[in-house]
Write a protein that holds these residues in place. Structure first.
Motif, PDB file in Angstrom:
ATOM      1  N   TRP A 154     -51.730  80.681  20.398  1.00 50.36           N
ATOM      2  CA  TRP A 154     -52.428  81.154  19.843  1.00 50.36           C
ATOM      3  C   TRP A 154     -52.658  82.118  18.969  1.00 50.36           C
ATOM      4  CZ3 TRP A 154     -55.841  77.248  18.045  1.00 50.36           C
ATOM      5  CH2 TRP A 154     -55.707  75.778  18.425  1.00 50.36           C
ATOM      6  N   ASN A 155     -52.698  83.520  20.238  1.00 51.04           N
ATOM      7  CA  ASN A 155     -53.162  84.589  19.731  1.00 51.04           C
ATOM      8  C   ASN A 155     -52.098  85.323  19.018  1.00 51.04           C
ATOM      9  OD1 ASN A 155     -55.113  84.527  21.692  1.00 51.04           O
ATOM     10  ND2 ASN A 155     -54.705  86.351  22.845  1.00 51.04           N
ATOM     11  N   ASP A 156     -50.556  84.907  19.413  1.00 54.29           N
ATOM     12  CA  ASP A 156     -49.198  85.143  18.507  1.00 54.29           C
ATOM     13  C   ASP A 156     -49.816  84.961  17.148  1.00 54.29           C
ATOM     14  OD1 ASP A 156     -47.908  86.597  21.080  1.00 54.29           O
ATOM     15  OD2 ASP A 156     -46.249  85.145  20.408  1.00 54.29           O
ATOM     16  N   GLY A 157     -50.179  83.331  17.053  1.00 52.29           N
ATOM     17  CA  GLY A 157     -50.490  82.915  15.545  1.00 52.29           C
ATOM     18  C   GLY A 157     -51.168  83.206  14.745  1.00 52.29           C
ATOM     19  N   TYR A 158     -52.316  84.114  15.357  1.00 54.70           N
ATOM     20  CA  TYR A 158     -53.351  84.069  14.622  1.00 54.70           C
ATOM     21  C   TYR A 158     -52.692  86.011  14.252  1.00 54.70           C
ATOM     22  CZ  TYR A 158     -57.171  81.459  16.381  1.00 54.70           C
ATOM     23  OH  TYR A 158     -57.617  80.081  16.653  1.00 54.70           O
ATOM     24  N   ARG A 159     -52.139  86.616  15.783  1.00 55.83           N
ATOM     25  CA  ARG A 159     -51.236  88.248  14.744  1.00 55.83           C
ATOM     26  C   ARG A 159     -50.623  87.965  13.479  1.00 55.83           C
ATOM     27  NH1 ARG A 159     -49.797  89.241  19.620  1.00 55.83           N
ATOM     28  NH2 ARG A 159     -51.776  89.999  20.143  1.00 55.83           N
ATOM     29  N   ASP A 160     -50.565  86.568  13.705  1.00 58.22           N
ATOM     30  CA  ASP A 160     -49.197  86.615  12.216  1.00 58.22           C
ATOM     31  C   ASP A 160     -50.145  86.239  11.604  1.00 58.22           C
ATOM     32  OD1 ASP A 160     -47.033  87.270  14.074  1.00 58.22           O
ATOM     33  OD2 ASP A 160     -46.249  84.764  14.122  1.00 58.22           O
ATOM     34  N   ILE A 161     -51.275  85.644  11.574  1.00 58.94           N
ATOM     35  CA  ILE A 161     -52.249  84.942  10.064  1.00 58.94           C
ATOM     36  C   ILE A 161     -52.482  86.391   9.484  1.00 58.94           C
ATOM     37  CG2 ILE A 161     -54.232  83.741   9.841  1.00 58.94           C
ATOM     38  CD1 ILE A 161     -53.335  82.285  11.458  1.00 58.94           C
ATOM     39  N   ILE A 162     -53.320  87.298  10.745  1.00 55.27           N
ATOM     40  CA  ILE A 162     -54.168  88.348  10.158  1.00 55.27           C
ATOM     41  C   ILE A 162     -53.595  89.878   9.335  1.00 55.27           C
ATOM     42  CG2 ILE A 162     -54.897  90.571  11.193  1.00 55.27           C
ATOM     43  CD1 ILE A 162     -56.611  88.619  13.840  1.00 55.27           C
ATOM     44  N   GLU A 163     -51.873  89.320   9.958  1.00 51.19           N
ATOM     45  CA  GLU A 163     -50.755  90.171   8.739  1.00 51.19           C
ATOM     46  C   GLU A 163     -49.875  89.876   7.508  1.00 51.19           C
ATOM     47  OE1 GLU A 163     -46.081  91.605   9.437  1.00 51.19           O
ATOM     48  OE2 GLU A 163     -47.174  90.989  11.075  1.00 51.19           O
ATOM     49  N   LEU A 164     -50.174  88.337   7.374  1.00 54.08           N
ATOM     50  CA  LEU A 164     -50.236  87.127   6.140  1.00 54.08           C
ATOM     51  C   LEU A 164     -50.678  87.775   5.229  1.00 54.08           C
ATOM     52  CD1 LEU A 164     -47.962  84.584   7.858  1.00 54.08           C
ATOM     53  CD2 LEU A 164     -46.698  86.078   6.611  1.00 54.08           C
ATOM     54  N   LEU A 165     -52.561  87.795   5.483  1.00 57.09           N
ATOM     55  CA  LEU A 165     -53.403  87.730   5.083  1.00 57.09           C
ATOM     56  C   LEU A 165     -53.898  89.021   4.555  1.00 57.09           C
ATOM     57  CD1 LEU A 165     -56.311  85.527   7.020  1.00 57.09           C
ATOM     58  CD2 LEU A 165     -55.138  85.009   4.389  1.00 57.09           C
ATOM     59  N   GLY A 166     -53.797  89.801   4.999  1.00 57.03           N
ATOM     60  CA  GLY A 166     -53.573  90.933   4.815  1.00 57.03           C
ATOM     61  C   GLY A 166     -51.959  91.883   4.018  1.00 57.03           C
ATOM     62  N   MET A 167     -51.582  91.161   3.413  1.00 55.65           N
ATOM     63  CA  MET A 167     -49.843  90.913   2.514  1.00 55.65           C
ATOM     64  C   MET A 167     -49.996  90.752   1.627  1.00 55.65           C
ATOM     65  SD  MET A 167     -46.488  90.725   5.617  1.00 55.65           S
ATOM     66  CE  MET A 167     -45.699  90.470   4.860  1.00 55.65           C
ATOM     67  N   GLY A 168     -51.342  89.898   1.031  1.00 52.24           N
ATOM     68  CA  GLY A 168     -51.276  89.654   0.274  1.00 52.24           C
ATOM     69  C   GLY A 168     -50.959  87.742   0.326  1.00 52.24           C
ATOM     70  N   ARG A 169     -50.705  87.055   1.385  1.00 51.63           N
ATOM     71  CA  ARG A 169     -50.451  86.001   1.301  1.00 51.63           C
ATOM     72  C   ARG A 169     -50.382  84.876   1.740  1.00 51.63           C
ATOM     73  NH1 ARG A 169     -44.205  88.235   4.958  1.00 51.63           N
ATOM     74  NH2 ARG A 169     -43.848  85.322   3.805  1.00 51.63           N
ATOM     75  N   PRO A 170     -52.083  84.502   1.376  1.00 54.86           N
ATOM     76  CA  PRO A 170     -52.552  83.195   2.162  1.00 54.86           C
ATOM     77  C   PRO A 170     -51.640  81.957   1.756  1.00 54.86           C
ATOM     78  CG  PRO A 170     -53.195  83.638  -0.484  1.00 54.86           C
ATOM     79  CD  PRO A 170     -51.997  84.872   0.056  1.00 54.86           C
TER      80      PRO A 170
END
Length: 216
Positions: A175-191
């Motif tokens: 869960w935590n690794d997934g959340y971390r990746d998601i936040i990074e992708l959102l910050g990169m503008g990749r929804p």
């Protein structure tokens, strides 16, 4: 100063018993007797009965044919069923909500993930679970669909119980690794990639739960 309306006696008992079940203080299979709970909590039987009825609708308490109420037992089948339902509801909510996230939402997600990580380092799985769940909730709430959010909330409580009942770091890491990746992708503008990464959390978590040992 913000004024918070105190919960009703029934709601206060619901919260107390729900917390005890989710954290494992009330172990799976524990028989719930209204009179005993009322004495321990210092209340009358009526709000206890109402609270237990509410927890039954949430799936945290089972009602046997002989009317005995027990804290529901977590089996492999109901854990996997829960993961499937939670995945459908939460992934739908995230897909709907991600396009509406703001910079403030993303900042809150980072904060709550940090809170979850810190809590896990302290061994506080209850706080970790609540903080991690908030990361999903922020995305789902952004969709603005209250009906969907209400259904997600019910399954979140039971999912947190599953997490709290296991001390296995690998499941938490999914869960935590997934959340971390998601936040990074959102910050990169990749929804779109963020939504797909969220779906993968449930695929990985379900596969892991399928391998976990469960009591018969």
């Amino acid at each position: 100063m913000t004024y918070t309306v105190p919960p009703s006696r029934r709601e206060a008992i619901v919260r107390q018993l729900r917390d005890e079940i989710v954290t494992g203080l009330l172990a799976p299979g524990t028989v719930l007797k209204d009179a005993e709970l009322a004495r321990r909590l210092g209340v009358s039987i009526t709000p206890v009965r109402e609270a237990v009825a509410q927890l039954t609708t949430e799936g945290l308490v089972d009602l046997a044919p002989n009317r005995i109420r027990r804290v529901s037992v977590v089996t492999r089948k109901n854990a996997l069923d829960l993961m499937d339902v939670m995945g459908v509801l939460a992934c739908t909510g995230v897909a709907w909500g991600v396009p509406h996230l703001t910079d403030a939402d993303l900042a809150r997600m980072r904060t709550r993930l940090d809170d979850a990580t810190s809590a896990l380092e302290r061994g506080d799985t209850t706080t970790a679970g609540a903080a991690g769940a908030d990361v999903s909730t922020i995305m789902i709430t952004a969709a603005g669909n209250e009906e969907l959010q209400a259904h997600v909330d019910l399954t979140v409580t039971r999912t947190l119980r599953l997490l709290a009942l296991t001390a296995d770091d690998d499941l938490w890491r999914i869960w935590n690794d997934g959340y971390r990746d998601i936040i990074e992708l959102l910050g990169m503008g990749r929804p779109d990639d963020a939504v797909e990464r969220y779906r993968r959390i449930f695929v990985e978590a379900r596969a892991y739960v399928a391998r976990m040992p469960f009591d018969s």
